[in-house]
Scaffold this active site. Sequence first.
Site, PDB file in Angstrom:
ATOM      1  N   CYS A  49       0.843  -1.216   0.000  1.00 42.64           N
ATOM      2  CA  CYS A  49       0.000   0.000   0.000  1.00 42.64           C
ATOM      3  C   CYS A  49       0.864   1.246   0.000  1.00 42.64           C
ATOM      4  O   CYS A  49       0.584   2.216  -0.705  1.00 42.64           O
ATOM      5  CB  CYS A  49      -0.906   0.042   1.228  1.00 42.64           C
TER       6      CYS A  49
HETATM    7  C1  BEZ Z   1       0.612  -4.739   1.904  1.00 43.96           C
HETATM    8  O1  BEZ Z   1      -0.071  -3.872   1.337  1.00 43.96           O
HETATM    9  O2  BEZ Z   1       1.838  -4.729   1.914  1.00 43.96           O
HETATM   10  C2  BEZ Z   1      -0.096  -5.825   2.679  1.00 43.96           C
HETATM   11  C3  BEZ Z   1      -1.412  -6.104   2.396  1.00 43.96           C
HETATM   12  C4  BEZ Z   1      -2.074  -7.096   3.107  1.00 43.96           C
HETATM   13  C5  BEZ Z   1      -1.400  -7.793   4.081  1.00 43.96           C
HETATM   14  C6  BEZ Z   1      -0.073  -7.502   4.369  1.00 43.96           C
HETATM   15  C7  BEZ Z   1       0.584  -6.507   3.643  1.00 43.96           C
END
Ligand code: BEZ
Length: 171
Positions: A49
């Site tokens: 994200c």
């Molecule tokens: C991420 O966006 O890095 C992420 C998304 C879901 C679970 C763990 C990390």
Amino acid sequence: MSVGIGERLPDVRVAQVTARRFVSRSTAQVFGSGRVLIVGVPGAFTPVCTTRHLPPYVSRARELLDQGYDEVACIAPNSPWTVSAWAETLDPDLNLQFFADGNMAFGRALGLTTTLPDLFIGECYRRFVLECQDGIIEALTVENSELDVACTDVEAFIKPAQEIGWRRRPN
Ligand code: BEZ
């Protein structure tokens, strides 16, 4: 099951986060009028994200607004303090509107939550983008894997120049 096209967005309370402050708002109030693009992310400060998904929305927010969106929002299933710190890091000029859904009210009402036990993240959002007009869902795009940014990449929501009437000047 997740919400469907043509349905009205659920009306629940979320926290709208601005610089180091937050205010409780109803989703009908903040997403219910005009053309709104809502980017839902699994979590603030998670690597994908933070490094891949959100930065292009921040840098291209102006283009999205110029193409007819009245609002580009990001909502994360975290506390308002976490989302505020994340927004400050990622988008200090607040090009996007940030919302915190630590109660999971919006995500659950949309049917867009999941759990990823191997990643110890607890219940979180699926990675999605909702396009709404006056509170009605016009399109919903959801990644198959929360660790992917494929169909929810900002590129998918930027219209090609010819569709928005840009033309090369004839010689
Ligand atoms: C991420 O966006 O890095 C992420 C998304 C879901 C679970 C763990 C990390």
